[in-house]
Design a protein around this motif. Structure first.
Motif, PDB file in Angstrom:
ATOM      1  N   ALA A 120       0.827  -1.013   0.561  1.00 18.78           N
ATOM      2  CA  ALA A 120      -0.459   0.457   0.210  1.00 18.78           C
ATOM      3  C   ALA A 120       0.818   0.931   0.012  1.00 18.78           C
ATOM      4  CB  ALA A 120      -1.390   0.036   0.820  1.00 18.78           C
ATOM      5  N   LEU A 121       1.829   1.434   0.728  1.00 21.47           N
ATOM      6  CA  LEU A 121       3.082   2.233   0.407  1.00 21.47           C
ATOM      7  C   LEU A 121       3.261   2.585  -0.968  1.00 21.47           C
ATOM      8  CD1 LEU A 121       4.666   4.769   2.088  1.00 21.47           C
ATOM      9  CD2 LEU A 121       6.390   2.375   3.603  1.00 21.47           C
ATOM     10  N   GLU A 122       4.003   1.332  -1.148  1.00 20.88           N
ATOM     11  CA  GLU A 122       4.079   1.580  -1.891  1.00 20.88           C
ATOM     12  C   GLU A 122       3.144   2.312  -3.361  1.00 20.88           C
ATOM     13  OE1 GLU A 122       6.223  -2.007  -3.172  1.00 20.88           O
ATOM     14  OE2 GLU A 122       7.444  -2.032  -1.940  1.00 20.88           O
ATOM     15  N   ARG A 123       2.416   2.241  -3.955  1.00 23.16           N
ATOM     16  CA  ARG A 123       1.609   2.734  -3.648  1.00 23.16           C
ATOM     17  C   ARG A 123       0.678   3.646  -4.031  1.00 23.16           C
ATOM     18  NH1 ARG A 123      -1.256  -2.440  -2.943  1.00 23.16           N
ATOM     19  NH2 ARG A 123      -2.960  -1.969  -1.389  1.00 23.16           N
ATOM     20  N   ARG A 124       0.842   4.199  -2.365  1.00 26.19           N
ATOM     21  CA  ARG A 124       0.917   5.449  -2.001  1.00 26.19           C
ATOM     22  C   ARG A 124       1.767   6.405  -2.727  1.00 26.19           C
ATOM     23  NH1 ARG A 124      -3.704   7.796  -2.938  1.00 26.19           N
ATOM     24  NH2 ARG A 124      -3.634   5.547  -3.748  1.00 26.19           N
ATOM     25  N   VAL A 125       3.658   5.895  -2.959  1.00 23.73           N
ATOM     26  CA  VAL A 125       3.922   6.882  -3.566  1.00 23.73           C
ATOM     27  C   VAL A 125       4.035   7.153  -4.540  1.00 23.73           C
ATOM     28  CG1 VAL A 125       6.725   6.985  -4.229  1.00 23.73           C
ATOM     29  CG2 VAL A 125       5.939   5.980  -1.427  1.00 23.73           C
ATOM     30  N   ALA A 126       3.355   6.027  -5.641  1.00 21.24           N
ATOM     31  CA  ALA A 126       3.542   5.792  -6.714  1.00 21.24           C
ATOM     32  C   ALA A 126       2.644   6.698  -7.511  1.00 21.24           C
ATOM     33  CB  ALA A 126       3.001   4.469  -7.230  1.00 21.24           C
ATOM     34  N   ALA A 127       1.395   7.267  -6.541  1.00 23.33           N
ATOM     35  CA  ALA A 127       0.575   8.604  -6.712  1.00 23.33           C
ATOM     36  C   ALA A 127       1.166   9.707  -6.601  1.00 23.33           C
ATOM     37  CB  ALA A 127      -0.355   7.636  -5.995  1.00 23.33           C
ATOM     38  N   ILE A 128       1.229   9.819  -5.606  1.00 21.78           N
ATOM     39  CA  ILE A 128       1.889  10.798  -5.004  1.00 21.78           C
ATOM     40  C   ILE A 128       3.201  11.838  -5.697  1.00 21.78           C
ATOM     41  CG2 ILE A 128       3.531  12.256  -3.490  1.00 21.78           C
ATOM     42  CD1 ILE A 128       1.883  10.419  -1.177  1.00 21.78           C
ATOM     43  N   GLU A 129       4.395  10.693  -6.568  1.00 17.61           N
ATOM     44  CA  GLU A 129       4.885  10.897  -7.386  1.00 17.61           C
ATOM     45  C   GLU A 129       4.480  11.563  -8.707  1.00 17.61           C
ATOM     46  OE1 GLU A 129       8.051   7.772  -8.077  1.00 17.61           O
ATOM     47  OE2 GLU A 129       8.737   9.007  -6.288  1.00 17.61           O
ATOM     48  N   ALA A 130       3.548  10.612  -9.217  1.00 16.41           N
ATOM     49  CA  ALA A 130       2.483  11.142 -10.313  1.00 16.41           C
ATOM     50  C   ALA A 130       1.909  12.432  -9.786  1.00 16.41           C
ATOM     51  CB  ALA A 130       1.270   9.568 -10.525  1.00 16.41           C
ATOM     52  N   MET A 131       1.982  13.041  -8.935  1.00 16.77           N
ATOM     53  CA  MET A 131       0.938  14.108  -8.769  1.00 16.77           C
ATOM     54  C   MET A 131       2.058  15.373  -9.050  1.00 16.77           C
ATOM     55  SD  MET A 131      -1.979  12.668  -5.767  1.00 16.77           S
ATOM     56  CE  MET A 131      -2.686  14.486  -5.208  1.00 16.77           C
ATOM     57  N   GLY A 132       3.244  14.700  -8.997  1.00 16.86           N
ATOM     58  CA  GLY A 132       4.396  15.781  -8.815  1.00 16.86           C
ATOM     59  C   GLY A 132       4.316  16.891  -7.593  1.00 16.86           C
ATOM     60  N   CYS A 133       3.565  15.904  -6.599  1.00 15.61           N
ATOM     61  CA  CYS A 133       4.322  16.739  -4.969  1.00 15.61           C
ATOM     62  C   CYS A 133       5.030  16.084  -4.397  1.00 15.61           C
ATOM     63  CB  CYS A 133       2.611  17.005  -4.248  1.00 15.61           C
ATOM     64  SG  CYS A 133       1.855  15.901  -4.335  1.00 15.61           S
ATOM     65  N   GLY A 134       5.966  15.144  -5.275  1.00 15.78           N
ATOM     66  CA  GLY A 134       7.252  14.170  -4.324  1.00 15.78           C
ATOM     67  C   GLY A 134       7.696  14.860  -3.676  1.00 15.78           C
ATOM     68  N   ILE A 135       8.589  14.955  -2.809  1.00 17.97           N
ATOM     69  CA  ILE A 135       9.893  15.420  -2.293  1.00 17.97           C
ATOM     70  C   ILE A 135      10.982  14.332  -2.344  1.00 17.97           C
ATOM     71  CG2 ILE A 135      11.069  16.360  -0.259  1.00 17.97           C
ATOM     72  CD1 ILE A 135       8.307  17.585   0.828  1.00 17.97           C
ATOM     73  N   GLY A 136      10.407  13.425  -1.451  1.00 14.71           N
ATOM     74  CA  GLY A 136      11.868  12.208  -1.718  1.00 14.71           C
ATOM     75  C   GLY A 136      11.859  11.384  -0.149  1.00 14.71           C
ATOM     76  N   TRP A 137      12.760   9.779  -0.226  1.00 13.63           N
ATOM     77  CA  TRP A 137      12.533   9.279   0.464  1.00 13.63           C
ATOM     78  C   TRP A 137      13.306  10.194   1.534  1.00 13.63           C
ATOM     79  CZ3 TRP A 137       9.116   5.032   1.477  1.00 13.63           C
ATOM     80  CH2 TRP A 137       8.918   4.332   0.765  1.00 13.63           C
TER      81      TRP A 137
END
Lengths: 318, 318, 318, 318
Positions: D80-97
């Motif tokens: 589930a974490l990986e799905r969320r990270v993928a979704a967030i990265e696709a939204m363009g608002c990610g910072i990183g791990w």
């Protein structure tokens, strides 16, 4: 019915408890029950609840046994004290004047028919909160510290006696108390009797002692503001390893929401809430509970736990 | 301080409220506030809370206005009643004897300095619960029906007066009341004063009326057992479209947990809980609240709502 | 532990109770327990708590016996329903589709290993409050009427089963439930097991049936907002002559503040409060209670009443 | 409506608060609010409520300002974490791990549209109570110590944002949250929006920031079991000189029984109780509150205090 009630005695002032586990008992009363130390002398620590207005309401005394030392009632005035002393002396149960403890002035001591020691007094030492203990609101004696069960004020005590009928005769004469409720056993004896000197529905109760011992103690009770405080106290006791005898539940007699525990030396202690119940009625008719009534258990049906009828302090070999 | 307290008056017995919306007011008091009708005559319905021991504690009277009709206090005995009547007559504020309402016997009426009508009485009609209203526990006057706010007993009332200082002098002489708390304004006047004849911390309060009208009413209050009952009452009022003026919150003065609403005709009514607080101390020193104290708002900081200082019944054009 | 929890089933929807005293049971559930009738058909009345969002949560059905008819769980979506049906059919315990009751659409029925009938569904009939039942606040399904115990929403049920271990295997497969707590007996058997499909700490519990009967019912529970509501319910039950089996007290298992009564036909019904407790943790480790743990009684020491281990419906000759 | 809800994110895990009065803030959170320290590093102390299952739920960090550092949500599983990270990265608002704090493992950080920093994680450090902190009941994470307000678990937080409508779009995409309630202003803007990832009716709320600042904090809330605990907390705050902004009272929105105070550095902190309210309904329709609705004030009529609309941290010059 226009006989005038007596108002010479204002309220229950303090109870002296004996303990043969002094340090453990003191730690319980301060940290778990939530009283505050206001002074000590060689053998006793004086304790108070946060909204008791006097110096102390519990005198905890080192002893080689347990049970009650003495019970103090404060009179309404100096003149009222003198009337009570005269009445008690006339009854032939007087002991005499003592100089008083740390918390109050001269007191007159006397015995109930079962040998418990009482005293009446008027001069008292009103609590003055030191820095760090003053309440935010000026109509409260001491700040609400929220420590442990954080009880508000002394409420009542319960003593054991061989002949509760004698107590029923004696108490109104000695203290001017009214009987508010009692248990009438099928054998003609009184199983219990509840008395008050003021508008609380009781400040002392006596229940029958089935042993040969005299002067024994059943429990002392402090009041909290809400039933939720009683429930919260149950969790406090649970987490602190205190033995919970019974409750929380609601008594049929007096309707008190109760919780009974044993402090480390074995004396029974209660946390209770009376809701908005008061006896304001000047010509209150005592409520009689029969054995048939009592078969129904407590208010919501809880069967009274057997130890409630047998455990007193000091303990007695069966 | 050994002056003896006076105990001639036992408790507040009943309040008569006037309403110009009789049916709506009656429906409110029975279905929403939770009183029970115990009788009626041509112009009034007599109402009681479930644990009031007398026939009624609220007389609701059809009128072309609102406000208070009269206030009744029950004496401790017939002799105490006679002492009070003698004292009141000596004060020159007596009106005279009346035969009594449905709920009690002969009563002596008199006026306070602001023109409100009081009465004292001893003979009363104790409530006898009819079938279907008997409580499961025999120490409760009537069954807990749980209807509406289901208040337990009458607690106190609050009147408006132009000169609260005069009331402060008058009340202890007339009823033997004690002052427990008061508000001292910077202009030398009293903003409010709280009185009691027993161990409740107040049974009547007066606050300053800033209009030219006399004999006005601020509110009447019934007690519930728990603060949770006050919170629950708030939902009951909300769901029944009753105007909530302020609360639930805790008063700094007296520490009462309060909730104020207007019944349909506009009379202010309170549901309140006092916790375990009582004034058992016979030589209680009145608590003085200054304007600086009152600037802090209620106990937890709520600013007192302006209408609390202005709304009384009957209403007055500003 | 990164196995993914299953969220196909959203929540317990409704329980069907059988009664051979239909009118008395209905009067209890409406006037004393505080449910509201939302509809009826030839043999059943459909009842709801004031904040249940569906048409009904209790179907009360006339019968010549007592116990549970069926138990309905609502799925999270149509797709989730289909997944559940596929899983259940693969397990071999399916019964088949039914058209649904008044309160919902098509449902798939199946049996647990002890023979109780369950159903899963998604299409439902959401409650629309008629005039006079609309809440003052738009986030509550129906007004808080304050009638009787006035329970808020269905919470959970408890069934009896011969082999709780089998249920422990079956339930997570059938409904995707998680085990949150269980009782491990010294004889290797499970004494009880608590399951949830969501963040409540349980929506169903099974305890061991010591008789030869199958498909029996232990109790159904509705939630109230506060422990004070449970205490108040005890007075409501007392005044209405409802048999109180045990409580109020706090369970050690799950920490629920409980009160158990028997409705007129003998089915056990609970009023409960969970405080702020939730199981939000996705990888919760089931809590194991041993017989030694259970010897301590309930949370505050109350001994579990023997009938709690024996009384189920329909009753069985010992 | 059979769109499937998302359950990737299990619950709000922790909030990092900044304080420029570190020692005073820490003393408040431990002694008055009732959290327990579970660890510290160079700049932060990690705090927890007694029934939080993770190592910490509040990270208190020394700073030259106030407000929120970051907000952590725990996912339901590693997948589930990986799905969320993928979704967030696709939204363009990610910072990183990031490597994670003392209390949990790797976390992925990202920004909301107003610039607040969030993180999602799955690996966590579950709290293991040391000697002296183990609860008497094994289903509670830590003993109920009863210290200060003694809050049970982290409940929710409230952030300020310039454009709440953007947040309403963003949050369900980023965390899979559902909107449960919102305030629709007459000007077409959203005044506030409440979101949840689970069955609590909200775990985060956003309200409109009327200043030019970004990333500001409104309050963080911990839950207590009963409304009485909120009332008791008010006395605790009063006696400890904590500024009480408003409450206790009941919100119309979400029905929360609230109490707001400022910790010593000025961050707003709430103690709250939700009763038995949960959003179990998978297809919940968001509740819309209009300006007309909000004119009625809070649930029982309290007018919302102006500072509630203006005070956030860090403070901004008007």
């Amino acid at each position: 019915m226009s006989q005038e009630p007596c108002y010479d005695v204002a309220h229950l002032g303090h109870v002296e408890l004996l303990t043969n586990k002094f340090e453990e008992s003191l730690a319980f009363f301060v940290n778990v029950y939530g009283l505050t130390e206001s002074g000590r002398d060689e053998t006793s620590v004086y304790l108070r609840a946060f909204d008791d207005y006097e110096f102390h309401s519990l005198k905890l005394t080192q002893s080689d046994t347990t049970g009650v030392g003495h019970i103090g009632y404060r009179c309404s005035s100096q003149a009222a004290l003198e009337r009570r002393v005269a009445a008690i002396e006339a009854m032939g149960c007087g002991i005499g004047w003592v100089e008083g403890d740390l918390g109050h002035g001269r007191a007159y001591q006397f015995n109930d028919p079962d040998g418990h020691v009482f005293e009446v007094y008027f001069d008292t030492c009103k609590y003055v909160a030191p820095d760090g203990e003053r309440a935010a609101l000026k109509n409260i004696a001491q700040r609400y510290h929220g420590r442990g069960a954080a009880v508000r004020r002394i409420d009542h005590l319960n003593l054991l006696a061989h002949d509760v009928s004698k107590i029923r005769e004696w108490m109104p004469k000695a203290l001017g108390s009214r009987v508010t409720e009692y248990i009438q056993l099928d054998n003609g004896r009184l199983g219990g009797c509840w008395f008050t000197v003021n508008n609380k529905s009781y400040d002392i109760a006596y229940t029958e002692d089935h042993t040969d011992a005299t002067g024994r103690f059943h429990h002392v009770t402090y009041a909290v503001d809400q039933r939720e405080d009683v429930l919260r106290a149950a969790d406090i006791f649970l987490e602190n390893g205190v033995f919970i005898e019974t409750g929380p539940h609601k008594h049929a007699v007096q309707g008190t929401f109760f919780l009974y525990v044993y402090e480390p030396a074995g004396n029974r202690v209660e946390v209770a809430n009376a809701g908005a119940r008061l006896v304001l009625q000047p010509d209150w008719e005592p409520v009689c509970w029969t054995e048939t009534d009592r078969m129904k258990g407590q208010a919501w049906g809880l069967k009274t736990i057997p130890s409630f009828h047998t455990h007193g302090t000091p303990p007695v070999d069966a």
